[in-house]
Each structure stands twice: as structure tokens, then as C-alpha cells.
Write an enzyme that holds these catalytic residues in place. Structure first.
Site, PDB file in Angstrom:
ATOM      1  N   GLY A 253       4.481   1.788  -1.354  1.00 19.88           N
ATOM      2  CA  GLY A 253       3.609   1.027  -0.640  1.00 19.88           C
ATOM      3  C   GLY A 253       2.229   0.870  -1.442  1.00 19.88           C
ATOM      4  N   ASP A 254       1.901   1.782  -2.611  1.00 22.18           N
ATOM      5  CA  ASP A 254       0.774   1.623  -3.334  1.00 22.18           C
ATOM      6  C   ASP A 254       0.276   0.502  -4.168  1.00 22.18           C
ATOM      7  OD1 ASP A 254      -1.549   3.708  -4.055  1.00 22.18           O
ATOM      8  OD2 ASP A 254      -0.693   2.791  -5.975  1.00 22.18           O
ATOM      9  N   VAL A 255      -0.912  -0.183  -3.863  1.00 15.61           N
ATOM     10  CA  VAL A 255      -0.955  -1.325  -4.668  1.00 15.61           C
ATOM     11  C   VAL A 255      -1.147  -1.082  -6.074  1.00 15.61           C
ATOM     12  CG1 VAL A 255      -2.780  -3.283  -4.627  1.00 15.61           C
ATOM     13  CG2 VAL A 255      -1.968  -2.107  -2.436  1.00 15.61           C
TER      14      VAL A 255
END
Length: 299
Positions: A253-255
Site C-alpha cells: 500500500g506504499d505510495v
């Protein structure tokens, strides 16, 4: 060689300059100072604080020098060595990772570009959790400022040659703080509550790095961490990667990770978590290293 310095053998590959480049990525870093040759840091050893300088003058060994204070006891030296090895991931055998990258169109160039870079860890669990909490849903510069304010308000310091070195506070140093006090440093109420909850759990002995390391199942670690208010899946994965040395940690989920993959592969839009899982299935067991290297492409 004297009582205030010793040498630490280095694994292959290890490029100290690559690590220093990573560590000098922000002017707002408050927990250590880097220069072209090394890094100075105030480190908690036993019940004392020690100002340490690390250099690699020959490239084959790390020179560890105490800049002030009495010489270390054998037990203190072992504790410091353990900290440094965790900090620079020196116990990791990267040979399987290197073999996996050979001929790989994405991993090959990535490994060549960052050859010898190790995951620069955060061996202190409280520091790792607070840093991850501070970084939730804000830009990196503001996260650094939050860490700086927390450190200046609660952490210990040491002076050497006109420079003030700061050490991240212990859970005990925040135990009597309040939500209002943390909010005055510009933490949101939810982040302040999460940090104080973590400080309380660690002060009471209910949460520790040693205990998390006894959990062999990564899902058990995630469950243990995410039951704490304010800690979600991303924070748990980040702490597994940077503090617990879990090379399977994978913050899909890390941008930043999504943007790095988009740039590397020339995609029109950021990949979804499902697409990241599909992409990384060929690289099982090294997700954290690939993520760390992909993050480096953003700077």
C-alpha cells in the site's frame, strides 16, 4: 588500535558510500550527522549513551570509534556491535538475491545501480514505530520535522566539538507525557494517542523487539502490531522491514513503492496492490530488499 576504537569485519557486498548516500537524503535528519567519510551518532549502550563514529577507510572493515567517554566493557562492545550489525544489516547473505537478479530486466539494473547497499535499519523498536506513525499520510519533510520535535523535546543530548548530538527518546521518557503535549508539537490526536500507547506498552514490558523476534510467523507479528491503536498494515510491514530484519516484508500500500514501479516499468498509472503481488511473486523472500532499492530510485 586503542580502547576507544575497534574494527568490524564487513560482508560482501557492502558499499558504505551507498548507505551514506541513503542516510544523507534529508537535511532534517536529527539522529545522526553524515559526511563524505562516515556517520556520527549518539547510541544508547546499556544504561549509558555513547557518541560513536563509523567509517570504512579501507572498505573491508568498519572502523568504530568512541568520540567521548570511558572505554567500553566487553559486554557493552558486544551490545554496540549488535546494534551496528542490525543498523546496516551486516548479518544478511545477499548472494541468493544477487543470483536472483541475474538476467532479470528489473532487478538486474536495480542491483547494479545500488550495488552493496544494505537496508539501513532502525534497531530501536520505539524509534521505528514512532517514525512510521509520524510518517502516516504526510510528506517526508514534515515527518522528519515531527521526529525532530519529539527528539528535541524528550531525548537525551551530548556535545562534541561544538555540535549537539541528539538521541531518540526512550518509551520511559514519554511515559508521563500527554496527548496535548504531543499535539503542541503538531502531531494529530490520533498519532499522539498511538505513540503514547506504544510508549506505555513498551514501558510495561508488554511490547518489545526481542519478543517480536521470537514470533517466527510474519502474520503473527502483523497481528501483534496492528492490534495497537493507530498501527495499520503499512506501519506493521514497515517496522518488520526496518526494525525486525524481515526480508519478506512487503508494504504494497506504499505510495512511494507504487510510484517507483510505475517509473521503472513506464506504466501509465500506479500499480494496484494486486498487481504488485503478481509482479513480486517471482522474487519471494526478498520483497523488502527490492522495495528498499525501488524507494532509492525516487531520490
Amino acid at each position: 588500535m586503542n580502547d576507544s576504537s575497534f574494527e568490524l569485519p564487513l560482508p560482501h557486498p557492502f558499499d558504505f558510500q551507498q548507505c551514506l548516500n541513503y542516510m544523507s537524503r534529508s537535511l532534517f535528519e536529527c539522529l545522526y550527522t553524515t559526511d563524505t567519510e562516515g556517520v556520527n551518532r549518539l547510541i544508547r549502550v546499556g544504561n549509558d549513551k555513547r557518541l560513536v563514529r563509523l567509517t570504512c577507510p579501507q572498505g573491508r572493515e568498519m572502523q568504530v570509534q568512541l568520540l567521548q567517554g570511558d572505554s567500553l566493557t566487553p559486554e557493552e562492545q558486544e551490545e554496540l556491535i549488535h546494534y551496528i550489525k542490525d543498523w546496516f544489516d551486516l548479518n544478511r547473505d545477499l548472494e541468493p538475491f544477487i543470483q536472483m537478479s541475474e538476467g532479470d530486466p528489473l532487478l538486474g539494473p536495480l542491483l547494479e545501480r545500488f550495488w552493496g547497499l544494505r537496508i539501513v535499519g532502525i534497531p530501536d523498536l520505539f524509534e521505528a514505530l514512532c517514525w512510521a506513525i509520524a510518517g502516516q499520510q504526510v510528506n517526508l519533510t514534515f515527518a522528519y520535522k515531527l521526529k525532530q520535535r519529539l527528539t528535541e523535546q524528550y531525548g537525551d543530548t551530548a556535545e562534541w566539538e561544538g555540535v549537539t548530538y541528539k538521541m531518540f527518546p526512550s518509551p520511559e521518557q514519554l511515559a508521563n507525557s500527554s496527548i496535548e503535549q504531543l499535539c503542541s508539537l503538531q502531531f494529530t490526536r490520533s498519532k499522539a494517542m498511538a505513540i503514547l500507547d506504544v510508549a506505555s506498552l513498551m514501558t510495561n514490558g508488554e511490547l518489545s523487539r526481542d519478543r517480536l523476534l521470537t514470533l517466527t510467523d510474519s502474520e503473527a507479528v502483523d497481528k501483534e502490531l496492528t492490534k495497537i491503536r493507530g498501527i495499520g498494515p503499512w506501519t506493521a510491514q514497515y517496522v518488520r522491514m526496518r526494525c525486525l530484519g524481515d526480508q519478506t516484508a512487503f508494504p504494497v500500500g506504499d505510495v512511494g513503492l507504487q510510484n517507483a514501479v510505475k517509473q521503472m516499468l513506464g506504466l501509465n498509472q500506479k500499480p494496484t496492490p494486486l498487481e504488485l503481488h503478481a509482479l513480486f511473486k517471482h522474487w519471494q523472500g526478498w520483497e523488502s530488499y527490492i522495495t528498499f532499492y525501488l524507494w532509492r530510485t525516487l531520490y
